[in-house]
Design a protein around this motif. Structure first.
Motif, PDB file in Angstrom:
ATOM      1  N   UNK A   1       0.831  -1.210   0.000  1.00 42.89           N
ATOM      2  CA  UNK A   1       0.000   0.000   0.000  1.00 42.89           C
ATOM      3  C   UNK A   1       0.861   1.255   0.000  1.00 42.89           C
ATOM      4  N   UNK A   2       1.934   1.217   0.775  1.00 45.74           N
ATOM      5  CA  UNK A   2       2.791   2.401   0.875  1.00 45.74           C
ATOM      6  C   UNK A   2       3.671   2.582  -0.360  1.00 45.74           C
TER       7      UNK A   2
ATOM      8  N   UNK B   1      -6.549  -0.406   4.572  1.00 45.02           N
ATOM      9  CA  UNK B   1      -5.943  -1.478   5.362  1.00 45.02           C
ATOM     10  C   UNK B   1      -6.947  -2.072   6.333  1.00 45.02           C
ATOM     11  N   UNK B   2      -7.647  -1.215   7.084  1.00 38.17           N
ATOM     12  CA  UNK B   2      -8.611  -1.688   8.070  1.00 38.17           C
ATOM     13  C   UNK B   2      -9.710  -2.512   7.403  1.00 38.17           C
ATOM     14  N   UNK B   3     -10.194  -2.042   6.250  1.00 33.42           N
ATOM     15  CA  UNK B   3     -11.291  -2.743   5.574  1.00 33.42           C
ATOM     16  C   UNK B   3     -10.828  -4.057   4.943  1.00 33.42           C
TER      17      UNK B   3
ATOM     18  N   UNK C   1       3.715  -2.425  14.110  1.00 33.47           N
ATOM     19  CA  UNK C   1       3.134  -2.232  12.780  1.00 33.47           C
ATOM     20  C   UNK C   1       1.671  -1.809  12.899  1.00 33.47           C
ATOM     21  N   UNK C   2       0.922  -2.470  13.756  1.00 29.36           N
ATOM     22  CA  UNK C   2      -0.497  -2.141  13.928  1.00 29.36           C
ATOM     23  C   UNK C   2      -0.682  -0.716  14.446  1.00 29.36           C
TER      24      UNK C   2
ATOM     25  N   UNK D   1      -0.528   6.135   9.069  1.00 25.32           N
ATOM     26  CA  UNK D   1      -0.946   6.048   7.671  1.00 25.32           C
ATOM     27  C   UNK D   1      -1.876   7.191   7.302  1.00 25.32           C
ATOM     28  N   UNK D   2      -1.841   7.594   6.040  1.00 28.20           N
ATOM     29  CA  UNK D   2      -2.810   8.566   5.552  1.00 28.20           C
ATOM     30  C   UNK D   2      -4.205   7.980   5.708  1.00 28.20           C
TER      31      UNK D   2
END
Length: 483
Positions: free
Chosen positions: A87-88, A402-404, A386-387, A394-395
């Motif tokens: 993602x990043x 990420x959460x979804x 990390x969590x 994170x933006x």
């Protein structure tokens, strides 16, 4: 005198406040310690290696921990590092592109392509994937050829890049790499890089089974079948074979008295299956391939630009379904953004160094992106860092993606059976990881709109995995109810 009394009163107030805070902290710690001790004192885990940590996501206060710095094998919770890294590096809207060109020219009157059909592959792991069955590169290609009224190709069908880079991770077990969950990386990924094999098994135990068919098909792929029928209720068959080794040896047992019982095994060479299916698809669409050589022209016309689902959707499959193939493929593409010369085998090391710097941790060891290797080593503290990073750094749009992407306990994905009917159902989101002797969970308890990172890793247990799962579930329920 008044000044002296004021100073004394201020000091007394601070002392009382400190004692109250200390008392509150000790009280919280003792509540969670009771739950922790119940778990640790169970005889099923007394000889296991364990690492646990619970954190308040807002205050970053450690609420419970045990061996939180101990390095253990994470199994599939390793994917949390990989999906965040992707993602990043690539962005949630990133899409792989597969481009089809024609060389030469189209003879409209005779419905011919006087030249070659050239297809450039970019390593799209979702190409003709079973997880995105509403999308099809082959269908769109045939549709566009129909629009151009091309019924024959005088030249050849050429797949770029010409180099075949198919590889599996060198640190995976020999017993894994012949099976569907260990299909490795290929620029020419196709149909998830695995083959569906359909068996018929006799009613009598111990008798040979029969393979009806396998799909997709390749004339260069053979299966030596030594699988027998038995009283088992589940698939206990295994396939053995290395990349580019044309024969897969299958052994083990399948349930008796079954028709077309499906077993999945890895491809020996995804590019070979891709080429065969591509040619077959064109012929089924009424396109004849003449195959003449030396017709290639410098002229290029684009026939199709096919785009994969977005990285957001790919990552959701990785975390919901624990998809190793997608995970390995997005790792190498993410690493290439930093180092264009990086190899598939070296990409885990590059990701490891990235997270060491970002999270300010020294003791993590990455051997792959999906968690299949038993050489991966992390701690509950490292995964919780990390969590926390994903929760606070994170933006907002990336954090949301990420959460979804995380399954919900008792409801979805690989957590569907965890805590079903308990208070953690719908209130814990995260990732599971399991292999023989390994059971791990990592994610967030969600309570009153607050997030509490939690990671538990249990290695080297010798009892049934279901027993460990139930113990962990009970611990998680106790924790949630005391938050």
């Amino acid at each position: 005198m008044e000044l002296f009394l004021l100073v004394v009163m201020k000091k007394s107030f601070l002392i009382v406040l400190s004692l109250l805070l200390l008392t509150f902290s000790v009280k919280c710690q003792s509540i969670f310690d009771y739950s922790l001790n119940q778990f640790l004192n169970d005889e099923s885990v007394e000889n296991s290696s364990i690492s646990i940590q619970l954190i308040n996501g807002s205050s970053r206060e450690v609420l419970m921990e045990y061996n939180s710095e101990k390095l253990l094998i994470p199994a599939s919770i390793q994917k949390l590092f990989t999906t965040t890294y992707a993602l990043k590096q690539l962005g949630e809207n990133y899409k792989f592109k597969t481009i089809a060109y024609s060389s030469g020219f189209v003879d409209v009157g005779n419905q011919k392509l006087i030249g070659d059909l050239i297809i450039h592959f970019s390593g799209d792991p979702t190409l003709e994937s079973r997880y995105f069955d509403s999308l099809s590169f082959l269908t769109q290609l045939n549709s566009n050829l129909n629009k151009l009224k091309i019924k024959s190709i005088e030249g050849q069908v050429i797949l770029f890049p010409k180099k075949n880079d198919f590889s599996v991770n060198s640190n995976w077990l020999w017993g894994d790499i012949g099976n569907y969950y260990a299909t490795g990386y290929s620029t020419h990924s196709f149909r998830d890089n695995y083959v569906d094999v359909n068996f018929d098994s006799p009613n009598e135990y111990g008798r040979p089974t029969k393979i009806n068919e396998f799909s997709p098909f390749s004339k260069n792929f053979n299966i030596k079948n030594k699988v027998i029928s038995s009283s088992t209720k589940i698939d206990l068959s295994y396939a053995f074979g290395a990349p580019f080794q044309k024969e897969r040896n299958m052994i083990g047992e399948l349930p008796s008295n079954r028709k077309n019982y499906n077993v999945k095994i890895s491809m020996h060479n995804p590019k070979d299956f891709l080429r065969h299916s591509l040619i077959q698809s064109l012929e089924n669409n009424g396109v004849t391939i003449i195959g003449l050589k030396n017709l290639t022209s410098s002229k290029r016309d684009t026939i199709l630009v096919y785009e994969s689902p977005s990285l957001e959707n790919i990552i959701k499959i990785i975390n919901y379904k624990s998809n190793n193939n997608f995970s390995e493929n997005i790792l190498i593409h993410s690493a290439l953004k930093t180092d264009s010369s990086i190899t598939y085998q070296k990409s885990p090391e590059l990701m490891q160094e990235y997270w060491k710097e970002i999270l300010n941790i020294s003791n993590i060891f990455f051997s792959d992106g999906c968690g299949l290797s038993r050489l991966n080593l992390i701690s509950s503290n490292a995964i919780n860092k990390l969590l926390l990073h994903n929760l606070n750094e994170l933006k907002s749009n990336v954090k949301k993606v990420f959460i979804s992407s995380l399954p919900v306990a008792g409801i979805s994905g690989t957590l569907k059976s965890l805590g079903k009917g308990t208070t953690i159902s719908g209130n814990f989101i995260g990732k599971s990881g399991s292999m023989n002797g390994i059971r791990c969970y990592s994610g967030y308890f969600v309570k009153n709109e607050n997030f509490f990172p939690f990671s538990i890793m249990v290695n080297n247990f010798i009892c049934e995995s279901s027993i460990i799962k139930k113990l962990i579930e009970n611990l998680m329920v106790d924790i949630y109810e005391k938050l």
